[in-house]
Motif scaffolding. Structure first.
Motif, PDB file in Angstrom:
ATOM      1  N   GLY A 282       0.839  -1.187   0.000  1.00 28.39           N
ATOM      2  CA  GLY A 282       0.000   0.000   0.000  1.00 28.39           C
ATOM      3  C   GLY A 282       0.879   1.243   0.000  1.00 28.39           C
ATOM      4  O   GLY A 282       1.899   1.297   0.683  1.00 28.39           O
ATOM      5  N   GLY A 283       0.502   2.223  -0.765  1.00 24.54           N
ATOM      6  CA  GLY A 283       1.291   3.444  -0.837  1.00 24.54           C
ATOM      7  C   GLY A 283       2.371   3.421  -1.888  1.00 24.54           C
ATOM      8  O   GLY A 283       3.025   4.445  -2.124  1.00 24.54           O
ATOM      9  N   ASP A 284       2.584   2.269  -2.543  1.00 24.98           N
ATOM     10  CA  ASP A 284       3.565   2.207  -3.634  1.00 24.98           C
ATOM     11  C   ASP A 284       2.937   2.856  -4.861  1.00 24.98           C
ATOM     12  O   ASP A 284       1.973   2.342  -5.435  1.00 24.98           O
ATOM     13  N   THR A 285       3.480   3.999  -5.254  1.00 22.35           N
ATOM     14  CA  THR A 285       2.912   4.753  -6.379  1.00 22.35           C
ATOM     15  C   THR A 285       3.755   4.617  -7.647  1.00 22.35           C
ATOM     16  O   THR A 285       3.696   5.475  -8.519  1.00 22.35           O
ATOM     17  N   SER A 286       4.532   3.552  -7.738  1.00 22.61           N
ATOM     18  CA  SER A 286       5.337   3.351  -8.940  1.00 22.61           C
ATOM     19  C   SER A 286       4.431   3.342 -10.164  1.00 22.61           C
ATOM     20  O   SER A 286       3.460   2.580 -10.212  1.00 22.61           O
ATOM     21  N   PRO A 287       4.716   4.186 -11.163  1.00 21.53           N
ATOM     22  CA  PRO A 287       3.842   4.225 -12.352  1.00 21.53           C
ATOM     23  C   PRO A 287       3.715   2.873 -13.040  1.00 21.53           C
ATOM     24  O   PRO A 287       2.636   2.524 -13.515  1.00 21.53           O
ATOM     25  N   THR A 288       4.805   2.098 -13.091  1.00 23.44           N
ATOM     26  CA  THR A 288       4.715   0.786 -13.736  1.00 23.44           C
ATOM     27  C   THR A 288       3.768  -0.126 -12.961  1.00 23.44           C
ATOM     28  O   THR A 288       3.011  -0.896 -13.556  1.00 23.44           O
ATOM     29  N   LEU A 289       3.799  -0.051 -11.636  1.00 22.38           N
ATOM     30  CA  LEU A 289       2.896  -0.862 -10.820  1.00 22.38           C
ATOM     31  C   LEU A 289       1.450  -0.445 -11.041  1.00 22.38           C
ATOM     32  O   LEU A 289       0.559  -1.290 -11.183  1.00 22.38           O
ATOM     33  N   GLU A 290       1.192   0.854 -11.069  1.00 22.26           N
ATOM     34  CA  GLU A 290      -0.173   1.333 -11.246  1.00 22.26           C
ATOM     35  C   GLU A 290      -0.749   0.852 -12.574  1.00 22.26           C
ATOM     36  O   GLU A 290      -1.920   0.447 -12.655  1.00 22.26           O
ATOM     37  N   ARG A 291       0.065   0.862 -13.622  1.00 20.22           N
ATOM     38  CA  ARG A 291      -0.395   0.368 -14.919  1.00 20.22           C
ATOM     39  C   ARG A 291      -0.640  -1.137 -14.868  1.00 20.22           C
ATOM     40  O   ARG A 291      -1.606  -1.646 -15.431  1.00 20.22           O
ATOM     41  N   PHE A 292       0.234  -1.855 -14.184  1.00 17.63           N
ATOM     42  CA  PHE A 292       0.073  -3.303 -14.097  1.00 17.63           C
ATOM     43  C   PHE A 292      -1.192  -3.662 -13.324  1.00 17.63           C
ATOM     44  O   PHE A 292      -1.918  -4.588 -13.706  1.00 17.63           O
ATOM     45  N   LEU A 293      -1.468  -2.935 -12.246  1.00 19.59           N
ATOM     46  CA  LEU A 293      -2.683  -3.199 -11.471  1.00 19.59           C
ATOM     47  C   LEU A 293      -3.920  -2.965 -12.325  1.00 19.59           C
ATOM     48  O   LEU A 293      -4.908  -3.704 -12.234  1.00 19.59           O
TER      49      LEU A 293
END
Length: 302
Positions: A282-293
């Motif tokens: 929670g709180g990880d705002t990595s752009p690559t992660l957000e796109r993957f989610l």
């Protein structure tokens, strides 16, 4: 030396005329000449040979030109690189996964994400759910595909989203069916046929939810499971079944793991279902992660 001086040098090198170079740059000639002189002093060598009629590159200037051009091209690319990083179109995604996901949701999920973000480096690591959770809590990895713990909540620092739920089937040694050691009813295995069969299973410490789902089914239908072997990789479990060491209860998607000597058979009656989902900090705002989610959510089974 700064980027402005490099732009000045490139303009003069391409026009070989201080006046035309100054006009291209939108400046007057004296400050351009001063900028080039300052650059030459910083470099310790002359870049141009000047006469009243001509301007030409010195051998040093000609040799330095491609390096200066490459540096400027990289500088000019930085805003677009920043945009792609900011929007998750470039960068790095570190994803871990349980072995069962390799035969179900992982291939399609990675394929769809790679098509959307071809500039992202995807780093995949196979690991059991407990190892993935520990790695995320330690600040490693961006996300993981896990079987969620049963009967307990994940640590508060983590977030979880279910992606798929699939029934379990039995992986049986083909030889046992040929020899009549096991009999099917309408192509399915009756629950009572499991009594006393040697079972190969994930260790509970590595996959408690999966372990409890399987042993709970055996307990409910034949009084308990006769576990003879544990293994933490699904490929190993199926290999042991192929060798005739026992049977295994596995997700239906394991039918994609074809192995000589193994037959996958549906259970007669309601089968237990195994859930697989994605976990991240929670709180990880990595752009690559957000796109993957977002990609994972789009492909989740309602």
């Amino acid at each position: 030396m700064d980027v402005r001086q490099l732009r000045h040098f490139m303009a003069v090198a391409e026009t070989l005329h201080f006046g035309r170079a100054a006009e291209r740059l939108g400046m007057t000639q004296p400050p351009l000449s001063q900028s080039i002189l300052s650059l030459e002093q910083a470099l310790g060598a002359a870049l141009f040979t000047r006469t009243k009629r001509t301007v030409s590159l010195t051998p040093f200037g000609a040799a330095w030109l491609p390096h200066a051009r490459a540096a400027l091209e990289r500088m000019n690319a930085l805003p677009e690189i920043a945009r792609r990083l900011r929007e998750g179109e470039a960068g790095r995604l570190e994803l871990s996964f349980i072995s069962t996901a390799d035969y179900s949701i992982l291939p399609d999920l990675v394929r769809r994400y790679a098509q959307l973000c071809p500039g992202v480096e995807i780093v995949l690591t196979e690991a059991t759910s407990d190892v993935q959770i520990a790695a995320l809590l330690a600040g490693r990895q961006h996300a993981g595909l896990i079987i969620p713990p049963s009967g307990m909540a994940l640590p508060e620092a983590l977030r979880y989203r279910p992606l798929v739920s699939e029934p379990l089937v039995m992986a049986l040694p083909e030889s046992w069916l040929r020899e009549g050691r096991l009999s099917l009813a309408a192509g399915r295995l009756p629950p009572e046929a499991l009594a006393g069969l040697p079972l190969i299973i994930f260790p509970r410490r590595s996959a408690p939810a999966f372990h409890d789902l399987v042993t709970g089914y055996f307990a409910a239908h034949v009084g308990g499971a006769h576990v003879v072997q544990e293994a933490i990789q699904m490929q190993t479990i199926i290999s042991l079944v192929s060798a005739g060491m026992g049977v295994a209860m596995v997700p239906a998607s394991l039918r994609n793991l074809a192995r000589a000597g193994v037959r996958y058979v549906d259970l007669a009656g309601p089968a237990p279902c195994l859930e697989t989902g994605i976990v991240w900090r929670g709180g990880d705002t990595s752009p690559t992660l957000e796109r993957f989610l977002a990609v994972a959510q789009a492909g989740a089974v309602p």
